[in-house]
Design a protein around this motif. Sequence first.
Motif, PDB file in Angstrom:
ATOM      1  N   UNK A   1       2.999  -3.286 -12.158  1.00 30.72           N
ATOM      2  CA  UNK A   1       2.108  -4.122 -10.757  1.00 30.72           C
ATOM      3  C   UNK A   1       2.593  -5.137 -10.236  1.00 30.72           C
ATOM      4  N   UNK A   2       2.972  -6.101 -11.205  1.00 26.82           N
ATOM      5  CA  UNK A   2       3.556  -7.705 -11.024  1.00 26.82           C
ATOM      6  C   UNK A   2       4.762  -7.453 -10.129  1.00 26.82           C
ATOM      7  N   UNK A   3       5.888  -6.493 -10.771  1.00 28.63           N
ATOM      8  CA  UNK A   3       6.975  -6.518  -9.926  1.00 28.63           C
ATOM      9  C   UNK A   3       6.626  -5.762  -8.587  1.00 28.63           C
ATOM     10  N   UNK A   4       5.908  -4.839  -8.543  1.00 23.89           N
ATOM     11  CA  UNK A   4       5.820  -4.368  -6.992  1.00 23.89           C
ATOM     12  C   UNK A   4       5.069  -5.400  -6.179  1.00 23.89           C
ATOM     13  N   UNK A   5       4.110  -6.107  -6.791  1.00 23.77           N
ATOM     14  CA  UNK A   5       3.512  -7.476  -6.011  1.00 23.77           C
ATOM     15  C   UNK A   5       4.507  -8.350  -5.436  1.00 23.77           C
ATOM     16  N   UNK A   6       5.541  -8.827  -6.651  1.00 22.34           N
ATOM     17  CA  UNK A   6       6.475  -9.692  -6.137  1.00 22.34           C
ATOM     18  C   UNK A   6       7.443  -9.105  -5.230  1.00 22.34           C
ATOM     19  N   UNK A   7       7.907  -7.764  -5.355  1.00 22.71           N
ATOM     20  CA  UNK A   7       8.712  -7.204  -4.242  1.00 22.71           C
ATOM     21  C   UNK A   7       8.177  -7.377  -2.752  1.00 22.71           C
ATOM     22  N   UNK A   8       6.790  -6.998  -2.941  1.00 20.24           N
ATOM     23  CA  UNK A   8       6.311  -6.953  -1.372  1.00 20.24           C
ATOM     24  C   UNK A   8       6.101  -8.470  -1.013  1.00 20.24           C
TER      25      UNK A   8
ATOM     26  N   UNK B   1      -5.843  12.411 -12.274  1.00 19.34           N
ATOM     27  CA  UNK B   1      -6.345  11.932 -11.334  1.00 19.34           C
ATOM     28  C   UNK B   1      -6.287  10.253 -11.231  1.00 19.34           C
ATOM     29  N   UNK B   2      -6.799   9.739 -12.315  1.00 18.66           N
ATOM     30  CA  UNK B   2      -6.748   8.316 -12.641  1.00 18.66           C
ATOM     31  C   UNK B   2      -5.566   7.774 -12.541  1.00 18.66           C
ATOM     32  N   UNK B   3      -4.355   8.530 -13.020  1.00 24.84           N
ATOM     33  CA  UNK B   3      -2.986   7.984 -12.915  1.00 24.84           C
ATOM     34  C   UNK B   3      -2.564   7.811 -11.268  1.00 24.84           C
ATOM     35  N   UNK B   4      -3.003   8.820 -10.621  1.00 31.08           N
ATOM     36  CA  UNK B   4      -2.729   8.968  -8.730  1.00 31.08           C
ATOM     37  C   UNK B   4      -3.417   7.638  -8.542  1.00 31.08           C
ATOM     38  N   UNK B   5      -4.689   7.443  -8.826  1.00 23.59           N
ATOM     39  CA  UNK B   5      -5.465   6.335  -8.275  1.00 23.59           C
ATOM     40  C   UNK B   5      -4.675   5.112  -8.538  1.00 23.59           C
ATOM     41  N   UNK B   6      -4.245   4.896  -9.662  1.00 23.23           N
ATOM     42  CA  UNK B   6      -3.647   3.458 -10.127  1.00 23.23           C
ATOM     43  C   UNK B   6      -2.137   3.627  -9.497  1.00 23.23           C
ATOM     44  N   UNK B   7      -1.516   4.563  -9.099  1.00 29.83           N
ATOM     45  CA  UNK B   7      -0.042   4.466  -8.651  1.00 29.83           C
ATOM     46  C   UNK B   7      -0.194   4.354  -7.177  1.00 29.83           C
ATOM     47  N   UNK B   8      -1.523   4.887  -6.667  1.00 27.25           N
ATOM     48  CA  UNK B   8      -1.882   4.475  -5.083  1.00 27.25           C
ATOM     49  C   UNK B   8      -2.218   2.993  -4.785  1.00 27.25           C
ATOM     50  N   UNK B   9      -2.958   2.517  -5.715  1.00 33.09           N
ATOM     51  CA  UNK B   9      -3.403   0.965  -5.682  1.00 33.09           C
ATOM     52  C   UNK B   9      -2.241   0.159  -5.889  1.00 33.09           C
ATOM     53  N   UNK B  10      -1.121   0.328  -6.245  1.00 26.66           N
ATOM     54  CA  UNK B  10       0.012  -0.581  -6.203  1.00 26.66           C
ATOM     55  C   UNK B  10       1.170   0.071  -5.361  1.00 26.66           C
ATOM     56  N   UNK B  11       0.931   1.193  -4.680  1.00 26.06           N
ATOM     57  CA  UNK B  11       2.122   1.904  -3.688  1.00 26.06           C
ATOM     58  C   UNK B  11       3.361   2.021  -4.678  1.00 26.06           C
ATOM     59  N   UNK B  12       3.049   2.717  -5.772  1.00 30.69           N
ATOM     60  CA  UNK B  12       4.055   3.207  -6.682  1.00 30.69           C
ATOM     61  C   UNK B  12       4.107   4.739  -6.808  1.00 30.69           C
ATOM     62  N   UNK B  13       5.118   5.443  -6.394  1.00 31.37           N
ATOM     63  CA  UNK B  13       5.111   7.076  -6.581  1.00 31.37           C
ATOM     64  C   UNK B  13       5.266   7.154  -8.120  1.00 31.37           C
TER      65      UNK B  13
END
Length: 459
Positions: free
Chosen positions: A256-263, A298-310
């Motif tokens: 998540x930290x890397x996704x946030x930093x990249x955005x 379903x939880x994994x999908x939700x978490x992935x969607x929350x940080x926009x990571x496939x």
Amino acid sequence: MSSVGGLLEPLPAPLPRDRGDASPPMICSQVFDSISIHANGDIVCWCVDVNGQRVYGNVFKDRIADVWHGPAYREIRDWLLRSRPDSWCPAIDRHCPLRVVPAAADYNGSAPRIRILKLEPVTYCNLQCPVCPVETGFKQVPELRETRGQKLLPLNVMLDVVAQLPDLELIEYFDYGEPFIHRDTVAFLREVRRTRPGCRIVTNTNGTVMTPEQIRAIAAESLLDRIVFSIDGATAESYRKYRIGGSFSKAFGKMKALADACRAAGTHCKYSPGRRGSVQITWQYILFEWNDSDEELALARELAQSIEVPIEWVITSGYGASKRFLHGSAEAMRLMDPPDFFIHMAANADIDVRLKERGIDNIYTKDVVDTDMTDRGEGAVARGPERDRDQDAAREAFAESDVPAPDALHRTRSAIGEWIVGIRRSTRPWRRAMKNGNRAVGRGAEKQELGNREYRNSR
């Protein structure tokens, strides 16, 4: 063990084709356009040669061009072009999932170029995944502890490797071991970006040891084109059953930290391949019996969607494999809906299916036994039943198929039979060199040991 040093045994004669078979040769493209370098400097065909069963050279003492165009590489290319088009490979002495590419009619491999480099920076790892070779082989087997355990490629050696490859298009900066344990990972990526801006760089990590400094550098400078986080579960309980010694909150938090930093830096890209200068992040999720419930997915999908990571769902076989999600099943197809959270379904279970369809139940047994010695050449040996793997040993190694309790995961023998039964053959050149009083690597080994010692002292 180097072919340049002349210690490799000659390959057996190519397996004869069936009468009337005019199909194109079946090759492993890696020996024609790719090279894999272990953390001890050994040059092998690719990641399927985990233990260094057939070593073509060593970057501590050999120039890559001399090895790549040398007799041992020419021999395996010629063997693949002349042999019966199936999946058997004499270099690793078993069926290989990579020998699946039909060669073009005019393909002769006379002037191959190295376009892809798999570079293993370290074989250190902070986790104890139960069927990873680092844990089951490099730490436990004396011969592999010597040749593969706790090895590290110094920064100057890694950069020299890249400099020797003018046609390089892709670097896979990982194999066995955790790449971000290497203290010079950012320095290496930064220098490659400076000197080879057109080369794509990808890596795979458990994520748990990434530092804030590494995360900021990757995001701000776009040091990677793609990074895959191996996180097998969406809860702390399921995650730690395989990723022993790890923390789900830490691994997901770093992703998540890397996704946030990249955005924030404007370098984030959701899908691969992305635009030049972007970083694509993927969550790799291996489906096991303990993490494949509808609720957890379903939880994994939700978490992935929350940080926009496939998510890249991985169907595996052997140890702890999901019994719900099998290759080609309706359940597996459900993972592709919705497509926003799906890139690719890797399925090493598919290897088992394809081989069984051809009547091959064991990857170490050829589907046709060839004992003909015609045209084998000097130094060739018969390949009858006596040359195959010990079937009793293989069955014994796979005997424990039930999933053990979490606190006993690291002691499992399930799904590691191919490493165990292959140890004797893979270490034969090393034992022979020891018997002759020749460690083969010479000054190269001293250089690497110096690098390892300096690294350990700096930790």
